[in-house]
Design a protein around this motif. Sequence first.
Motif, short mmCIF file in Angstrom:
data_model
loop_
_atom_site.label_atom_id
_atom_site.label_comp_id
_atom_site.label_asym_id
_atom_site.label_seq_id
_atom_site.Cartn_x
_atom_site.Cartn_y
_atom_site.Cartn_z
N ASP A 57 -0.29 -9.17 -0.37
CA ASP A 57 -1.00 -7.72 -0.38
C ASP A 57 0.07 -6.73 -0.70
N ASP A 58 -0.21 -6.04 -1.80
CA ASP A 58 0.88 -4.84 -2.34
C ASP A 58 -0.12 -3.53 -2.21
N ASN A 59 -1.15 -3.35 -1.62
CA ASN A 59 -2.09 -2.22 -1.52
C ASN A 59 -1.00 -1.04 -1.02
N PRO A 60 -0.84 0.00 -1.91
CA PRO A 60 0.26 0.95 -1.57
C PRO A 60 0.05 1.63 -0.29
N LEU A 61 -1.29 1.56 0.43
CA LEU A 61 -1.96 2.09 1.59
C LEU A 61 -1.06 1.67 2.79
N PHE A 62 -0.74 0.05 2.68
CA PHE A 62 -0.08 -0.70 3.55
C PHE A 62 1.41 -0.53 3.31
N VAL A 63 1.93 -0.52 1.90
CA VAL A 63 3.28 -0.83 1.69
C VAL A 63 4.06 0.17 1.42
N ASP A 64 3.52 1.48 1.03
CA ASP A 64 4.33 2.32 0.62
C ASP A 64 4.30 3.79 1.71
N GLU A 65 5.58 3.99 1.99
CA GLU A 65 5.52 5.05 3.21
C GLU A 65 5.09 6.53 2.84
N GLU A 66 5.20 6.58 1.50
CA GLU A 66 4.71 8.04 0.98
C GLU A 66 3.29 8.33 0.79
N TYR A 67 2.73 6.96 0.18
CA TYR A 67 1.29 7.05 -0.63
C TYR A 67 0.26 7.65 0.43
#
Length: 426
Positions: A57-67
């Motif tokens: 899962d590469d959903n930015p909501l879960f993997v991106d600290e800034e998104y």
Amino acid sequence: MSTSETTEAKPEIYTFREEDVQKAKDLVGVYHAVTQREQYTRATPDIMRNFARSYGDDNPLFVDEEYGLDTRWGGQIAPPMINIALTKDLLADPVPKDQRRPSFRGIHVFVSGTTTDWYRPVYDGDTLYSFQGFEKVEEKQSEFAGRSLIVTRIHVQFNQRAEVVQTQRVITIHTERHESKKRKKYDAIEPASYTADEIAKIDEIYAAEQIRGANTRYFEDVAVGDTLGTMAKGPLTTTDMVVFHSGGYGFAPYTPTSSRLAYKNRQRIAAFYIPNEQGVPDVAQRIHWDSEYARSIGLPAAYDYGMMRDCWLSHFLTDWIGDEGWVESMSSQMRKFNYEGDTHTFTGEVVGKRVEGDRYLVDVELRGTSQRGEVTCPATATISLPSRETGLAVLPTAPVEFERVAAKMLKRSGELRAEKRRAVQA
């Protein structure tokens, strides 16, 4: 040779002990604090990212600290299934003898499904605790399985503020049917193999997958019969299993480890370690990544965890709903094994819409189908979506009775911790 020399010893056949069945029924509604930690205990950006990536899962909501700063959540949040990797142990009084779980010695137990309800997100810095117990115990009799006991366990997770984050009900089937009688049913299953063209077709599905993200999906824009698209998972490899473990799953309560720590673990749970083909004691858990071992006990190959497919199902949902939606609940069944080499495609459709108070809800049916055409993990889910009239998707309210139990357990854990400190200082 005499008859006694040529006759093999018959394996012991276990049956239910009536006292175990009655004890299980007596324990319905009795909750105990979870006093064993999972691999991780506090959410951080790294843990949230690595757990999500561990099942693809590469959903930015879960993997991106800034998104997440630009979404309604105001920061990065954890994937829905984070509970399987993140729990801190509570201090608690010893469990009374009459409230200990029945042993069910020699009885085969397997998980047939889960129902998870989510009430609030997990953020950076949150610590999760848990309590659990039996919620329902049912006896059944069938021609195929004989006598069986269906036990529904409930696991309640809450944060450091005693706010319930989620509840997960796990249905376990206890049966007297001897495992060796089942093995011949797997003899006809051939391990999957692929041509370059077949891999290319799977890659086409991956290439077409989309994360809804900031393109808000509103309740008014959804119609019964809409499809959720298609997602691929697989072909399943040993690497997939290793990466899933690296994200945090599969350590409690067995705590597989290495070197001196493995030696110490063998002293703690010797029966969990079974010699491999080289005579080296290794964890029985390797049935999930060691196909040689799986074949030695009658299975065609190593196979995944049911919780991995729950992660895949939730991934399919969160890609579809977008940043502003919320998965309220999901019920899944694990009907077939998912062996190394197997490929799954996930599909689903909207089957209902309704408004409950200020919540705009969409009901969906979804499933994972293997390359054999078998639906191995059917599921249903309820999703809260934002309405064009009200703006935000409204989250459900956690059960008050569970939050009361959580507060009591957190308070008692703090009292016991203080007692320990005083004892050390004395």
